[in-house]
Structure formats: structure tokens, C-alpha cells
Design an enzyme around this catalytic site. Structure first.
Site, PDB file in Angstrom:
ATOM      1  N   GLU A 126       0.844  -1.200   0.000  1.00  0.00           N
ATOM      2  CA  GLU A 126       0.000   0.000   0.000  1.00  0.00           C
ATOM      3  C   GLU A 126       0.876   1.245   0.000  1.00  0.00           C
ATOM      4  O   GLU A 126       0.586   2.227  -0.691  1.00  0.00           O
ATOM      5  CB  GLU A 126      -0.866   0.027   1.265  1.00  0.00           C
ATOM      6  CG  GLU A 126      -2.327  -0.300   1.176  1.00  0.00           C
ATOM      7  CD  GLU A 126      -2.976  -0.435  -0.163  1.00  0.00           C
ATOM      8  OE1 GLU A 126      -2.952  -1.555  -0.692  1.00  0.00           O
ATOM      9  OE2 GLU A 126      -3.573   0.536  -0.660  1.00  0.00           O
TER      10      GLU A 126
ATOM     11  N   TRP B 211       1.865   2.200  -3.343  1.00  0.00           N
ATOM     12  CA  TRP B 211       0.896   2.928  -4.187  1.00  0.00           C
ATOM     13  C   TRP B 211       1.220   4.420  -4.179  1.00  0.00           C
ATOM     14  O   TRP B 211       1.040   5.131  -5.169  1.00  0.00           O
ATOM     15  CB  TRP B 211      -0.543   2.713  -3.708  1.00  0.00           C
ATOM     16  CG  TRP B 211      -1.177   1.501  -4.305  1.00  0.00           C
ATOM     17  CD1 TRP B 211      -1.379   0.298  -3.703  1.00  0.00           C
ATOM     18  CD2 TRP B 211      -1.700   1.370  -5.647  1.00  0.00           C
ATOM     19  NE1 TRP B 211      -1.986  -0.570  -4.579  1.00  0.00           N
ATOM     20  CE2 TRP B 211      -2.205   0.053  -5.771  1.00  0.00           C
ATOM     21  CE3 TRP B 211      -1.789   2.223  -6.745  1.00  0.00           C
ATOM     22  CZ2 TRP B 211      -2.786  -0.421  -6.952  1.00  0.00           C
ATOM     23  CZ3 TRP B 211      -2.375   1.754  -7.925  1.00  0.00           C
ATOM     24  CH2 TRP B 211      -2.858   0.448  -8.022  1.00  0.00           C
TER      25      TRP B 211
ATOM     26  N   TRP C 156     -19.763  13.810 -19.600  1.00  0.00           N
ATOM     27  CA  TRP C 156     -20.148  14.087 -18.207  1.00  0.00           C
ATOM     28  C   TRP C 156     -21.341  15.023 -18.191  1.00  0.00           C
ATOM     29  O   TRP C 156     -21.523  15.829 -19.104  1.00  0.00           O
ATOM     30  CB  TRP C 156     -19.007  14.774 -17.453  1.00  0.00           C
ATOM     31  CG  TRP C 156     -17.707  14.030 -17.448  1.00  0.00           C
ATOM     32  CD1 TRP C 156     -16.560  14.380 -18.123  1.00  0.00           C
ATOM     33  CD2 TRP C 156     -17.409  12.815 -16.759  1.00  0.00           C
ATOM     34  NE1 TRP C 156     -15.571  13.451 -17.885  1.00  0.00           N
ATOM     35  CE2 TRP C 156     -16.061  12.480 -17.051  1.00  0.00           C
ATOM     36  CE3 TRP C 156     -18.141  11.974 -15.925  1.00  0.00           C
ATOM     37  CZ2 TRP C 156     -15.438  11.345 -16.536  1.00  0.00           C
ATOM     38  CZ3 TRP C 156     -17.520  10.844 -15.410  1.00  0.00           C
ATOM     39  CH2 TRP C 156     -16.192  10.539 -15.722  1.00  0.00           C
TER      40      TRP C 156
ATOM     41  N   ASN D  39      -9.936   4.610   3.019  1.00  0.00           N
ATOM     42  CA  ASN D  39      -9.661   4.346   1.598  1.00  0.00           C
ATOM     43  C   ASN D  39     -10.796   3.611   0.891  1.00  0.00           C
ATOM     44  O   ASN D  39     -11.184   3.969  -0.223  1.00  0.00           O
ATOM     45  CB  ASN D  39      -8.359   3.562   1.466  1.00  0.00           C
ATOM     46  CG  ASN D  39      -8.048   3.253   0.014  1.00  0.00           C
ATOM     47  OD1 ASN D  39      -7.893   4.163  -0.787  1.00  0.00           O
ATOM     48  ND2 ASN D  39      -7.994   1.977  -0.331  1.00  0.00           N
TER      49      ASN D  39
ATOM     50  N   TRP E  50     -14.759  13.619 -12.806  1.00  0.00           N
ATOM     51  CA  TRP E  50     -13.897  13.248 -11.680  1.00  0.00           C
ATOM     52  C   TRP E  50     -13.167  14.457 -11.125  1.00  0.00           C
ATOM     53  O   TRP E  50     -12.854  14.518  -9.936  1.00  0.00           O
ATOM     54  CB  TRP E  50     -12.925  12.128 -12.055  1.00  0.00           C
ATOM     55  CG  TRP E  50     -12.018  12.420 -13.218  1.00  0.00           C
ATOM     56  CD1 TRP E  50     -12.266  12.159 -14.528  1.00  0.00           C
ATOM     57  CD2 TRP E  50     -10.713  13.030 -13.181  1.00  0.00           C
ATOM     58  NE1 TRP E  50     -11.216  12.562 -15.315  1.00  0.00           N
ATOM     59  CE2 TRP E  50     -10.245  13.104 -14.515  1.00  0.00           C
ATOM     60  CE3 TRP E  50      -9.898  13.525 -12.180  1.00  0.00           C
ATOM     61  CZ2 TRP E  50      -9.008  13.649 -14.868  1.00  0.00           C
ATOM     62  CZ3 TRP E  50      -8.656  14.066 -12.522  1.00  0.00           C
ATOM     63  CH2 TRP E  50      -8.226  14.129 -13.830  1.00  0.00           C
TER      64      TRP E  50
ATOM     65  N   TRP F  41      -8.253   9.439  -8.222  1.00  0.00           N
ATOM     66  CA  TRP F  41      -9.501   9.802  -8.912  1.00  0.00           C
ATOM     67  C   TRP F  41      -9.507   9.234 -10.325  1.00  0.00           C
ATOM     68  O   TRP F  41     -10.511   8.713 -10.798  1.00  0.00           O
ATOM     69  CB  TRP F  41      -9.705  11.329  -8.912  1.00  0.00           C
ATOM     70  CG  TRP F  41     -10.406  11.762  -7.655  1.00  0.00           C
ATOM     71  CD1 TRP F  41      -9.825  12.248  -6.523  1.00  0.00           C
ATOM     72  CD2 TRP F  41     -11.818  11.683  -7.381  1.00  0.00           C
ATOM     73  NE1 TRP F  41     -10.784  12.490  -5.563  1.00  0.00           N
ATOM     74  CE2 TRP F  41     -12.013  12.159  -6.061  1.00  0.00           C
ATOM     75  CE3 TRP F  41     -12.926  11.270  -8.116  1.00  0.00           C
ATOM     76  CZ2 TRP F  41     -13.278  12.215  -5.474  1.00  0.00           C
ATOM     77  CZ3 TRP F  41     -14.182  11.327  -7.525  1.00  0.00           C
ATOM     78  CH2 TRP F  41     -14.352  11.796  -6.226  1.00  0.00           C
TER      79      TRP F  41
END
Ligand code: FAD
Length: 474
Positions: A272, A275, A303, A338, A356, A379
């Protein structure tokens, strides 16, 4: 007399394991922090954190004999002027990956060079330099798993963290700086004090970061793999993200301490942490990551922009309890778990079909850990347009996600107390509860808690149709 040096703090607000600080050991030093007003200046919640972090750093530096100088303005001018004023040839700082910061550093370096000096950047915020990790064919990575594999190998002989200095020698000739309060980082009237609850959740600063790491290692690391997706689990995750963002603790300190502790959850936890490295790697190689989709076909995505829908999401009033609980946790504590970030982001982008970038902007303003690389990469990942992203057509159902990861509704009950008395069976789907159940729990939909703002099946179908439109055009 050894050369005077300027120590420029940016996103490494700590004394331990600070390579820039170690590099100038034994030399007279002027520590400085410059608040900048750029496009990606910190949002509201991050400013609250920054205030308290500077207070802590300032006290720690003063106690060691070299008080922190606080300035506000453009470092391109302020840093070279300051270096000239105190006769510092070298300015030392931690390297940053943000595109604006890189341009700024290049300009500062050029200005210092003109006067015979230089800006010396150290690896400080990351475990590995984002520009040095490459695929076998010499390209930047775009898929996480091989990136993580390469990094695990590269980090096998990661040197141990550096100690904090006991004493510092203050450089003479420092000008008067600003009080931290003059930076106006805290919410001020007539603005409501939205940060009122933050201190019950957080202790910004190096000591707070170290205490959190110690507690997480004792309480959370071993069971991390099983509990990290449970938003109600105490110490299910470390909560280190805001400390890591401002560098109150280094990833190297976290990495070594976790390895020394060991246990079942170790490998998943370290992954993690990688990331974060991956996001910064992506931002380094794709400076437009915060604004533009990595997959260009998403530029044509149809969108909708609906201010009322966006506002309902921001306020935690969508009628879907796990989404609302997450958005309220964010507003009240400046942080969100998360798993719930993924759920609320998917809901905004897919069920509500909002760009987004609107969610990214809200997170930027409300997260204490708002981080340009992590926020943008995450995102884009959720929206399906990023590197190694979840496919767009995989649409999280917020009711099923809630039931899976918050099975007894403890998380929802905490952040949406109006639903606290609903039985487990309906706590994630109050809109399906019979009138008698709602009545028994004291809930009137539309009055105490909103009715759903979108029908899940219809929202999902609309999202898939929008996606089909760009696939057709691709
Ligand atoms: P832990 O599970 O304890 O993990 C340890 C550390 O690893 C974290 O502190 C963090 O630095 C890093 N990390 C863990 N997961 C991720 C991840 N998916 N991506 C990148 N780094 C990770 N994280 C931020 O730091 N800032 C952001 O602005 C941010 N925005 C996000 C937006 C969305 C839509 C999503 C889905 C995720 C976002 N994340 C962001 C990633 C992640 O949610 C947080 O890092 C994590 O929740 C922090 O909690 P923790 O410290 O308890 O994590």
C-alpha cells in the site's frame, strides 16, 4: 568558519531522517519555510494541518538552537535573496514531484547559480526517485504490480533512517520573518470553524506522526490484511497519510519500522505504501495528471454537470448511507477511509455522472492528506481513465459495498447518527425499509434522512451508456 547553508523546508517538516538536514550537519544553518500561492496551493483542511505542523517544527528547531524563519511569497525571489543576505552558497531541500514545484526549483537553482550558489535536492519524501525507476525497456511504469515488484527489489538494501540532530548552529544575519498566525492558515470568521473536531482526530507534527506509527504497529499492522477494508475497525489502517504528505515522518522510517515489527499484515501494508510511490511516479512522468485523463478517449466523455447533485454528494445527503457516512467523516475529520473513498468516488463519477475533476477538487479542499499525486492518480483510477485503472464498467453498488465492508453498520451509525437505530438489515438501505421499521427507528425519509437522489440501476445504465459512447468513438 564553515559555510553557512539555507535549509528550505517544504514537504519534509521533520528533523529525523531528513537528508537535507543531515547534509549540512556542523554548518551554521538558517531553516526557512515559504508559503506559496500557486495553482495547487494547499486547500482548507491541509492549511489547518500545515499551521499546526509549522508550530511543531518551529518549536523543535528553536529547541535545537536554530529558529524557523517563516516567509510568504514567491520562492523564486525570496530564496535567492535570503541566500545572498546570509552569505549561503548552498540551499538544501527535499525533492518534490509536483510539476509546479519542479519548475520553481529549476528557477531557484538558476538564480542561485548566477550568484555562484546552488540548490541541492535530496531524496526525502519518497523511497525511490520517480525518474530512476524504469521498466526493463527503460520506460516509466504504467502498471502497479510490476512497478511494486521492481521497487521491492530496489529497496532490499534501503539504508536505515538518519537520526535527528541534537543541536543546530543558527546562521547569523537572519531577517525578521512572519508569525505563523500571519499566514492565516486556520479558518477565520465569518467562515464557520469547520475544523473544530480535527484536534480530536489528529496531532499534526513529527511527534504526533511518530506516536501514530508506534500505535499502528502495535494495534494494526498484524491484522492489516483482514481489517484494512473495514472502515469501522479501530487501527484498520494507519492514518499516516497526512503525516506522510507533509513529511512529518519519512516513508523510509515507516518502511523500516514496519519491517522491524513484522507480522502477517506486513507485505500488504508495504504494498500500500508503494501505491504512494506509484502515484508520484505517474505524476513525475505525466505532469497533466491532476487535470487531464491519462486515457485520451476520456476527453470526450459526456459528463453531466449538475450542481445540486454535486452538493448533495459533498454534504453527505445522497440517501446512500455508506456514501453519506464517508462524506461526513471527510467534512468532520478531514479524512476518509480508503475503501469509502473508492465508493464515494465511484458513486460521484458513475451513478451521478459528474466529472472526476469535481470530486478531486472537493477532496483537495477537504482532506488533511490532500496530495496532488495521490489524489489525482486515485480519482483517475476510480474513473477508469488512469494508469492501471479499474475498468469504467465496473460500477460499485454502494448498498452492497456498505453491506460487505460495514456489515453491522457501525461506520454508518457513527457518521449518520440519524440512522443509528435502524436494524442491520436496513442500515445500508433505509429506502427499502418498511414504514414500521423506519418509524420504530425514528426515521422519516425526506425529513431526517434523504431519499435516494438517484436510482442505482438507472444511474448505472446511464453511466454504461456514456462509456459506450466514448468506446464507440475511440
Ligand atoms: P494505510 O492503509 O495505512 O496506508 C499507508 C500509507 O500508504 C498511506 O498513509 C498512504 O501514504 C499510502 N497509501 C495507501 N493507499 C494508497 C493509495 N491507494 N494511493 C496512494 N497512496 C496510498 N491519499 C493521499 O495521501 N492523499 C490524497 O489526496 C488521496 N486522495 C484519494 C482520492 C481517492 C478518490 C482515493 C480512492 C484514494 C485517495 N488516496 C489519497 C489514497 C488513500 O485513500 C489514502 O492514502 C489512505 O486512505 C490513507 O489512509 P492511511 O494512512 O490510513 O492508509
Amino acid at each position: 568558519m564553515p559555510d553557512v547553508a539555507l535549509l528550505w523546508f517544504r514537504q519534509d517538516l521533520r528533523l529525523a531522517d531528513n537528508p537535507a538536514l543531515s547534509a549540512i550537519a556542523g554548518r551554521p544553518v538558517l531553516p526557512v519555510y515559504v508559503l506559496e500561492d500557486g495553482t495547487h496551493a494547499p486547500g482548507g483542511a491541509a492549511r489547518w494541518w500545515l499551521h499546526h505542523s509549522l508550530v511543531a517544527l518551529s518549536a523543535d528547531l528553536a529547541a535545537r538552537g536554530a529558529p524557523l524563519l517563516i516567509l510568504h511569497g514567491d520562492p523564486r525571489r525570496l530564496i535567492p535573496d535570503l541566500a545572498a543576505r546570509i552569505g549561503a552558497g548552498e540551499v538544501h531541500a527535499g525533492r518534490q514531484t509536483e510539476p509546479e514545484a519542479r519548475q520553481r526549483d529549476a528557477a531557484v537553482h538558476a538564480a542561485l547559480q548566477e550568484a555562484g550558489g546552488r540548490l541541492v535536492l535530496h531524496r526525502s519524501a519518497l523511497l525511490h526517485e520517480p525518474h530512476l525507476v524504469r521498466t526493463a525497456t527503460g520506460k516509466p511504469f504504467s502498471v502497479f504490480t510490476p512497478f511494486a515488484r521492481a521497487l521491492f527489489a530496489a529497496l532490499e538494501d534501503l539504508p536505515p533512517p538518519l537520526p535527528a540532530p541534537d543541536r543546530l548552529i543558527a546562521a547569523p544575519g537572519a531577517p525578521a520573518g512572519l508569525e505563523i498566525a500571519a499566514l492565516r492558515l486556520l479558518p477565520r470568521p465569518p467562515e464557520p470553524d469547520w475544523a473544530v473536531e480535527f484536534p480530536t482526530h489528529w496531532t499534526p507534527g513529527e511527534a504526533g506522526a511518530a506516536a501514530r506509527l508506534t500505535a499502528f504497529l502495535a494495534e494494526g499492522l498484524n491484522a492489516y490484511a483482514e481489517r484494512r477494508d473495514r472502515p469501522a475497525a479501530p487501527w484498520g489502517t494507519s492514518g499516516l497519510s497526512p503525516h506522510l504528505h507533509l513529511g512529518e515522518i519519512s516513508p523510509r522510517q515507516v518502511w523500516h519500522a514496519a519491517q522491524a515489527q513484522g507480522g502477517r499484515g506486513l507485505e500488504v501494508f508495504l504494498k500500500e505504501v508503494l501505491w504512494r510511490e506509484f502515484s508520484h511516479h505517474l505524476l513525475w512522468h505525466h505532469p497533466t495528471l491532476p487535470d487531464q485523463p491519462l486515457r485520451p478517449e476520456f476527453n470526450a466523455f459526456p459528463w453531466t454537470t449538475d450542481a445540486a447533485m454535486l452538493r448533495a454528494w459533498q454534504r453527505g445527503r445522497t440517501g446512500y448511507p455508506i456514501v453519506d457516512a464517508g462524506m461526513r467523516q471527510l467534512w468532520r475529520s478531514g479524512w476518509m477511509h480508503n475503501r469509502v473513498r473508492m465508493i464515494v468516488a465511484s458513486f460521484l463519477v458513475k451513478h451521478l455522472l459528474q466529472p472526476w475533476q469535481s470530486g478531486e477538487a472537493w477532496f483537495w479542499d477537504t482532506l488533511v492528506d490532500a496530495d496532488l499525486a495521490n489524489n489525482a492518480a486515485s480519482w483517475q483510477w476510480v474513473a477508469g481513465c488512469g494508469a492501471d485503472a479499474a475498468p469504467f464498467f465496473r460500477v460499485f453498488n454502494p448498498v452492497l459495498q456498505g453491506e460487505k465492508f460495514d456489515p453491522d453498520g457501525a461506520y454508518v451509525r457513527r457518521w449518520c447518527p440519524e440512522l443509528a437505530r435502524l436494524p442491520d438489515r436496513f442500515v445500508h438501505r433505509p429506502h427499502e425499509a418498511p414504514a414500521a421499521v423506519l418509524g420504530g427507528a425514528g426515521v422519516t425519509l425526506g425529513r431526517d434522512y434523504p431519499a435516494p437522489i438517484v436510482d442505482l440501476a438507472a444511474g448505472r445504465a446511464r453511466a454504461l451508456a456514456a462509456f459506450a459512447a466514448i468506446k464507440g468513438g475511440a
